[in-house]
Write a protein that holds these residues in place. Structure first.
Motif, PDB file in Angstrom:
ATOM      1  N   LEU A 139       8.461  10.796  16.686  1.00 34.95           N
ATOM      2  CA  LEU A 139       7.133  10.188  16.675  1.00 34.95           C
ATOM      3  C   LEU A 139       6.272  10.800  15.572  1.00 34.95           C
ATOM      4  N   ALA A 140       6.324  12.120  15.454  1.00 39.51           N
ATOM      5  CA  ALA A 140       5.531  12.799  14.433  1.00 39.51           C
ATOM      6  C   ALA A 140       5.935  12.353  13.028  1.00 39.51           C
ATOM      7  N   ALA A 141       7.251  12.199  12.809  1.00 42.91           N
ATOM      8  CA  ALA A 141       7.730  11.786  11.485  1.00 42.91           C
ATOM      9  C   ALA A 141       7.271  10.367  11.156  1.00 42.91           C
ATOM     10  N   LEU A 142       7.365   9.454  12.129  1.00 42.12           N
ATOM     11  CA  LEU A 142       6.930   8.078  11.905  1.00 42.12           C
ATOM     12  C   LEU A 142       5.422   7.996  11.673  1.00 42.12           C
ATOM     13  N   LEU A 143       4.669   8.757  12.445  1.00 41.31           N
ATOM     14  CA  LEU A 143       3.216   8.752  12.283  1.00 41.31           C
ATOM     15  C   LEU A 143       2.829   9.314  10.921  1.00 41.31           C
ATOM     16  N   SER A 144       3.478  10.395  10.506  1.00 45.68           N
ATOM     17  CA  SER A 144       3.201  10.979   9.199  1.00 45.68           C
ATOM     18  C   SER A 144       3.445   9.968   8.090  1.00 45.68           C
ATOM     19  N   ALA A 145       4.570   9.261   8.182  1.00 49.02           N
ATOM     20  CA  ALA A 145       4.878   8.248   7.168  1.00 49.02           C
ATOM     21  C   ALA A 145       3.847   7.120   7.192  1.00 49.02           C
ATOM     22  N   SER A 146       3.397   6.728   8.390  1.00 51.71           N
ATOM     23  CA  SER A 146       2.397   5.664   8.506  1.00 51.71           C
ATOM     24  C   SER A 146       1.090   6.070   7.828  1.00 51.71           C
ATOM     25  N   LEU A 147       0.667   7.299   8.050  1.00 54.39           N
ATOM     26  CA  LEU A 147      -0.579   7.771   7.453  1.00 54.39           C
ATOM     27  C   LEU A 147      -0.462   7.869   5.939  1.00 54.39           C
ATOM     28  N   GLU A 148       0.719   8.257   5.458  1.00 52.28           N
ATOM     29  CA  GLU A 148       0.950   8.285   4.010  1.00 52.28           C
ATOM     30  C   GLU A 148       0.807   6.883   3.427  1.00 52.28           C
ATOM     31  N   GLU A 149       1.372   5.885   4.116  1.00 56.14           N
ATOM     32  CA  GLU A 149       1.301   4.512   3.630  1.00 56.14           C
ATOM     33  C   GLU A 149      -0.141   4.005   3.603  1.00 56.14           C
ATOM     34  N   LEU A 150      -0.915   4.339   4.633  1.00 56.12           N
ATOM     35  CA  LEU A 150      -2.307   3.898   4.687  1.00 56.12           C
ATOM     36  C   LEU A 150      -3.173   4.601   3.649  1.00 56.12           C
ATOM     37  N   SER A 151      -2.641   5.644   3.030  1.00 57.22           N
ATOM     38  CA  SER A 151      -3.406   6.418   2.052  1.00 57.22           C
ATOM     39  C   SER A 151      -3.121   5.997   0.613  1.00 57.22           C
ATOM     40  N   ILE A 152      -2.345   4.935   0.441  1.00 56.95           N
ATOM     41  CA  ILE A 152      -2.105   4.433  -0.907  1.00 56.95           C
ATOM     42  C   ILE A 152      -2.760   3.069  -1.052  1.00 56.95           C
ATOM     43  N   ALA A 153      -2.992   2.669  -2.300  1.00 59.19           N
ATOM     44  CA  ALA A 153      -3.645   1.381  -2.542  1.00 59.19           C
ATOM     45  C   ALA A 153      -2.788   0.266  -1.970  1.00 59.19           C
ATOM     46  N   PRO A 154      -3.400  -0.694  -1.285  1.00 57.64           N
ATOM     47  CA  PRO A 154      -2.622  -1.773  -0.682  1.00 57.64           C
ATOM     48  C   PRO A 154      -1.971  -2.661  -1.737  1.00 57.64           C
ATOM     49  N   GLU A 155      -0.779  -3.127  -1.411  1.00 59.34           N
ATOM     50  CA  GLU A 155      -0.105  -4.073  -2.277  1.00 59.34           C
ATOM     51  C   GLU A 155      -0.222  -5.458  -1.673  1.00 59.34           C
ATOM     52  N   PRO A 156      -0.371  -6.486  -2.512  1.00 59.02           N
ATOM     53  CA  PRO A 156      -0.437  -7.848  -1.966  1.00 59.02           C
ATOM     54  C   PRO A 156       0.817  -8.170  -1.187  1.00 59.02           C
ATOM     55  N   SER A 157       0.637  -8.940  -0.118  1.00 58.95           N
ATOM     56  CA  SER A 157       1.803  -9.336   0.668  1.00 58.95           C
ATOM     57  C   SER A 157       2.667 -10.258  -0.157  1.00 58.95           C
ATOM     58  N   GLY A 158       3.972 -10.214   0.097  1.00 62.87           N
ATOM     59  CA  GLY A 158       4.912 -10.998  -0.690  1.00 62.87           C
ATOM     60  C   GLY A 158       4.924 -12.456  -0.329  1.00 62.87           C
ATOM     61  N   GLY A 159       4.184 -12.835   0.697  1.00 63.04           N
ATOM     62  CA  GLY A 159       4.148 -14.232   1.074  1.00 63.04           C
ATOM     63  C   GLY A 159       5.298 -14.650   1.962  1.00 63.04           C
ATOM     64  N   ASP A 160       6.191 -13.721   2.294  1.00 59.26           N
ATOM     65  CA  ASP A 160       7.308 -14.057   3.169  1.00 59.26           C
ATOM     66  C   ASP A 160       6.819 -14.133   4.587  1.00 59.26           C
ATOM     67  N   GLU A 161       7.103 -15.207   5.258  1.00 58.80           N
ATOM     68  CA  GLU A 161       6.702 -15.363   6.638  1.00 58.80           C
ATOM     69  C   GLU A 161       7.870 -15.051   7.554  1.00 58.80           C
TER      70      GLU A 161
END
Length: 297
Positions: A139-161
């Motif tokens: 859980l700690a590893a997944l949460l750490s990775a999630s917070l890292e992702e939220l700390s970078i500039a967002p990328e546009p979604s690829g449009g894949d549904e």
């Protein structure tokens, strides 16, 4: 991995996947730790923090810091599902540079820019419900990775549904739900799809991540949990009403799958935490919702 790297992981306090009743208000309040909440649907819920309201009309993440006055006014027209994790993290407390965008970038993050985080939140809840070896560390590893992702500039979604479920699979789940109270076999369900038993089982499993047999069992247990939550009859009555031949078999399967007894579940339902939850079933959820899980580290 070095001891220093491991010590830099967040400490998860508790997690949950809760469906709140329409119109419920939580707060105003402050918390002593950090909270990351994922709203998988645009609901019309209003999140207010330090006097600033945010309309959660799109799938998003909400990040709340210790000491921030905040409140949730859940949508008045429909029940609202939200997944959350409470945690402590020394790197956030110390204002680490790598988390500067997260610490200063507001409180709402649109999920369309962070699809990976949405997947990791769902995996986090999956692990917490099953509690495999070393689950708290995972859980700690997944949460750490999630917070890292939220700390970078967002990328546009690829449009894949996301690909919709095959019609035959949708109908199979609906048929299960309509016939939970009586005897029902996978052969019977497969026959209604027009496919062979083998092909039906393969496509069903690929689409939903579990076999039809396991899905049928899950839906029986979830229906039973709904009835237990409402106090709708004795365990024996509930067991029969969801298709189990006897109370003993129901109790045995419930303990095996959920890890607690049915009586313990009923006791938990009396906890004030769950008084404002709403029961729901999601064919894509691989664990029961409306569970609050403390994490022992």
């Amino acid at each position: 991995m070095s001891e220093q790297a491991v010590s830099d992981w967040p400490v998860v306090h508790n997690v949950g996947d809760i469906i709140m009743q329409a119109g419920f208000v939580l707060g105003p309040r402050t918390i002593n730790d950090y909270e990351l909440v994922y709203f998988p649907d645009g609901s019309g819920t209003i999140y207010e923090v330090e006097g600033m309201p945010y309309l959660l009309d799109e799938p998003c993440f909400v990040f709340t810091r210790p000491g921030e006055w905040h409140a949730y006014r859940f949508a008045p027209e429909k029940n609202v599902r939200h997944m959350f994790v409470h945690f402590e993290y020394a790197s956030l407390r110390e204002g680490s540079e790598r988390f500067e965008p997260l610490l200063s970038g507001g409180n709402r993050f649109l999920a369309e820019h962070y699809a990976l985080v949405a997947g990791m939140m769902q995996k986090l809840l999956w692990i917490a419900n099953r509690q495999p070896p070393h689950w708290a560390r995972r859980l700690a590893a997944l949460l750490s990775a999630s917070l890292e992702e939220l700390s970078i500039a967002p990328e546009p979604s690829g449009g894949d549904e996301a690909r919709p479920l095959p019609v035959q699979v949708q109908r199979a789940v609906e048929y299960m739900e309509e016939h939970l109270s009586g005897p029902l076999t996978i052969e019977e369900i497969a026959a209604r799809s027009g496919w062979t038993h083998e092909h039906f089982t393969r496509v069903f499993s690929q689409s939903l991540g579990m076999t039809p047999k396991r899905m049928l069992l899950e839906r029986r247990l979830r229906r039973a949990e709904l009835l237990m939550m409402r106090g709708a009859g004795s365990l024996k009555q509930i067991a029969y009403s969801v298709g189990f031949g006897d109370e003993h078999h129901f109790s045995k399967m419930y303990k095996r799958i959920r890890g607690i007894t049915a009586s313990e579940y009923i006791k938990r339902c009396n906890d004030p935490l769950f008084r404002h939850t709403a029961a729901a079933m999601d064919a894509r959820a691989h664990y029961p919702v409306n569970r609050y899980i403390p994490v022992q580290t």
